[in-house]
Write a protein that holds these residues in place. Structure first.
Motif, PDB file in Angstrom:
ATOM      1  N   UNK A 158       0.661  -1.473  -0.210  1.00  0.00           N
ATOM      2  CA  UNK A 158       0.029  -0.109  -0.087  1.00  0.00           C
ATOM      3  C   UNK A 158       0.881   1.248   0.128  1.00  0.00           C
ATOM      4  N   UNK A 159       1.993   1.228   0.719  1.00  0.00           N
ATOM      5  CA  UNK A 159       2.789   2.335   0.818  1.00  0.00           C
ATOM      6  C   UNK A 159       3.459   2.916  -0.739  1.00  0.00           C
ATOM      7  N   UNK A 160       3.704   1.842  -1.386  1.00  0.00           N
ATOM      8  CA  UNK A 160       4.068   1.918  -2.812  1.00  0.00           C
ATOM      9  C   UNK A 160       3.256   2.527  -3.763  1.00  0.00           C
ATOM     10  N   UNK A 161       1.831   1.863  -3.550  1.00  0.00           N
ATOM     11  CA  UNK A 161       0.606   2.116  -4.263  1.00  0.00           C
ATOM     12  C   UNK A 161       0.612   3.873  -3.995  1.00  0.00           C
ATOM     13  N   UNK A 162       0.388   4.282  -2.827  1.00  0.00           N
ATOM     14  CA  UNK A 162      -0.091   5.875  -2.404  1.00  0.00           C
ATOM     15  C   UNK A 162       1.327   6.576  -2.903  1.00  0.00           C
ATOM     16  N   UNK A 163       2.609   5.924  -2.802  1.00  0.00           N
ATOM     17  CA  UNK A 163       3.685   6.713  -3.338  1.00  0.00           C
ATOM     18  C   UNK A 163       3.534   6.984  -4.884  1.00  0.00           C
ATOM     19  N   UNK A 164       3.330   5.724  -5.654  1.00  0.00           N
ATOM     20  CA  UNK A 164       3.287   6.089  -7.051  1.00  0.00           C
ATOM     21  C   UNK A 164       2.126   6.969  -7.506  1.00  0.00           C
ATOM     22  N   UNK A 165       0.900   7.008  -6.915  1.00  0.00           N
ATOM     23  CA  UNK A 165      -0.342   7.878  -7.031  1.00  0.00           C
ATOM     24  C   UNK A 165       0.163   9.336  -6.865  1.00  0.00           C
ATOM     25  N   UNK A 166       0.886   9.598  -5.565  1.00  0.00           N
ATOM     26  CA  UNK A 166       1.161  11.035  -5.260  1.00  0.00           C
ATOM     27  C   UNK A 166       2.282  11.519  -6.354  1.00  0.00           C
ATOM     28  N   UNK A 167       3.188  10.518  -6.631  1.00  0.00           N
ATOM     29  CA  UNK A 167       4.184  11.181  -7.678  1.00  0.00           C
ATOM     30  C   UNK A 167       3.662  11.004  -9.138  1.00  0.00           C
ATOM     31  N   UNK A 168       2.589  10.207  -9.578  1.00  0.00           N
ATOM     32  CA  UNK A 168       2.305  10.291 -10.776  1.00  0.00           C
ATOM     33  C   UNK A 168       1.297  11.104 -11.238  1.00  0.00           C
ATOM     34  N   UNK A 169       0.641  11.812 -10.265  1.00  0.00           N
ATOM     35  CA  UNK A 169      -0.438  12.815 -10.461  1.00  0.00           C
ATOM     36  C   UNK A 169      -0.097  14.046  -9.908  1.00  0.00           C
ATOM     37  N   UNK A 170      -0.325  15.183 -10.750  1.00  0.00           N
ATOM     38  CA  UNK A 170       0.107  16.432 -10.228  1.00  0.00           C
ATOM     39  C   UNK A 170      -0.648  16.984  -8.777  1.00  0.00           C
ATOM     40  N   UNK A 171      -2.047  16.550  -8.938  1.00  0.00           N
ATOM     41  CA  UNK A 171      -3.033  16.889  -7.949  1.00  0.00           C
ATOM     42  C   UNK A 171      -3.508  15.765  -7.403  1.00  0.00           C
ATOM     43  N   UNK A 172      -3.616  15.222  -6.217  1.00  0.00           N
ATOM     44  CA  UNK A 172      -4.279  13.948  -5.604  1.00  0.00           C
ATOM     45  C   UNK A 172      -4.858  14.387  -4.458  1.00  0.00           C
ATOM     46  N   UNK A 173      -6.038  13.911  -4.215  1.00  0.00           N
ATOM     47  CA  UNK A 173      -7.138  14.156  -3.177  1.00  0.00           C
ATOM     48  C   UNK A 173      -7.414  12.674  -2.515  1.00  0.00           C
ATOM     49  N   UNK A 174      -6.904  12.439  -1.370  1.00  0.00           N
ATOM     50  CA  UNK A 174      -7.383  10.882  -0.753  1.00  0.00           C
ATOM     51  C   UNK A 174      -8.548  11.701   0.040  1.00  0.00           C
ATOM     52  N   UNK A 184      -9.173   9.967  -4.755  1.00  0.00           N
ATOM     53  CA  UNK A 184      -9.105   8.291  -4.553  1.00  0.00           C
ATOM     54  C   UNK A 184     -10.064   8.356  -3.256  1.00  0.00           C
ATOM     55  N   UNK A 185     -10.802   7.240  -3.302  1.00  0.00           N
ATOM     56  CA  UNK A 185     -11.767   6.854  -2.273  1.00  0.00           C
ATOM     57  C   UNK A 185     -11.338   5.898  -1.229  1.00  0.00           C
ATOM     58  N   UNK A 186     -10.934   6.531   0.145  1.00  0.00           N
ATOM     59  CA  UNK A 186     -10.392   5.742   1.074  1.00  0.00           C
ATOM     60  C   UNK A 186     -11.229   4.943   1.752  1.00  0.00           C
ATOM     61  N   UNK A 187     -12.804   5.069   1.346  1.00  0.00           N
ATOM     62  CA  UNK A 187     -13.702   4.058   1.877  1.00  0.00           C
ATOM     63  C   UNK A 187     -13.785   2.805   1.401  1.00  0.00           C
ATOM     64  N   UNK A 188     -13.210   2.743   0.246  1.00  0.00           N
ATOM     65  CA  UNK A 188     -13.297   1.472  -0.577  1.00  0.00           C
ATOM     66  C   UNK A 188     -12.304   0.628  -0.094  1.00  0.00           C
ATOM     67  N   UNK A 189     -11.348   0.896   0.565  1.00  0.00           N
ATOM     68  CA  UNK A 189     -10.195  -0.017   1.029  1.00  0.00           C
ATOM     69  C   UNK A 189      -9.527   0.498   2.430  1.00  0.00           C
ATOM     70  N   UNK A 190      -9.805  -0.284   3.478  1.00  0.00           N
ATOM     71  CA  UNK A 190      -9.331   0.090   4.766  1.00  0.00           C
ATOM     72  C   UNK A 190      -7.794   0.094   4.737  1.00  0.00           C
ATOM     73  N   UNK A 191      -7.060  -0.706   3.968  1.00  0.00           N
ATOM     74  CA  UNK A 191      -5.507  -0.520   3.805  1.00  0.00           C
ATOM     75  C   UNK A 191      -5.204   0.742   3.189  1.00  0.00           C
ATOM     76  N   UNK A 192      -5.905   1.223   2.264  1.00  0.00           N
ATOM     77  CA  UNK A 192      -5.679   2.667   1.946  1.00  0.00           C
ATOM     78  C   UNK A 192      -5.852   3.589   2.743  1.00  0.00           C
ATOM     79  N   UNK A 193      -7.042   3.543   3.381  1.00  0.00           N
ATOM     80  CA  UNK A 193      -7.435   4.529   4.531  1.00  0.00           C
ATOM     81  C   UNK A 193      -6.360   4.605   5.594  1.00  0.00           C
ATOM     82  N   UNK A 194      -5.790   3.563   6.124  1.00  0.00           N
ATOM     83  CA  UNK A 194      -4.821   3.520   7.267  1.00  0.00           C
ATOM     84  C   UNK A 194      -3.544   3.677   6.627  1.00  0.00           C
ATOM     85  N   UNK A 195      -3.287   3.386   5.562  1.00  0.00           N
ATOM     86  CA  UNK A 195      -1.921   3.605   4.737  1.00  0.00           C
ATOM     87  C   UNK A 195      -1.672   4.981   4.660  1.00  0.00           C
TER      88      UNK A 195
END
Length: 110
Positions: free
Chosen positions: A3-19, A49-60
């Motif tokens: 999950x950390x790698x997924x988040x890092x990829x999203x943050x770096x691949x998109x100019x603006x990201x809203x979790x 990115x909807x954190x409600x769809x994934x507990x791992x993402x919400x906590x990550x």
């Protein structure tokens, strides 16, 4: 991929990201909704990115930023803040300045 790698990829691949809770089209909490309204008002292109769809993402994302609440806004890989910070920056004109400084088009507000 963890999950950390997924988040890092999203943050770096998109100019603006809203979790956020919910989606930009259908926010599921008032705080996420406020940030969506601000970004939409500024005409900024962003990925929600909807954190409600994934507990791992919400906590990550909380661990990734070391920030306890959601929503969380990232601009060009940099953590900006949650709803209160984004709202205060917007009202002071600082959010628009940050977006412009990072090379992103944002509407000027009166």
């Amino acid at each position: 991929m963890g999950i950390e790698q997924f988040i890092d990829n999203e943050v770096k691949a998109n100019d603006v990201v809203l979790f956020m809770k919910g989606t930009p089209q259908f926010p599921m909490c008032g705080f996420s909704g406020q940030v969506v309204q601000i970004l939409d008002h500024l005409g900024v292109s962003y990925k929600g990115l909807n954190v409600l769809e994934n507990d791992e993402l919400r906590n990550g994302i909380k661990a990734y930023s070391n920030w306890p609440t959601i929503p969380q806004l990232y601009v060009k890989g940099e953590f900006v803040g949650g709803c209160d910070i984004v709202r205060e920056m917007f009202q002071a004109g600082e959010l628009q300045g940050l977006l412009t400084e990072k090379g992103l088009a944002a509407k000027a507000t009166a």
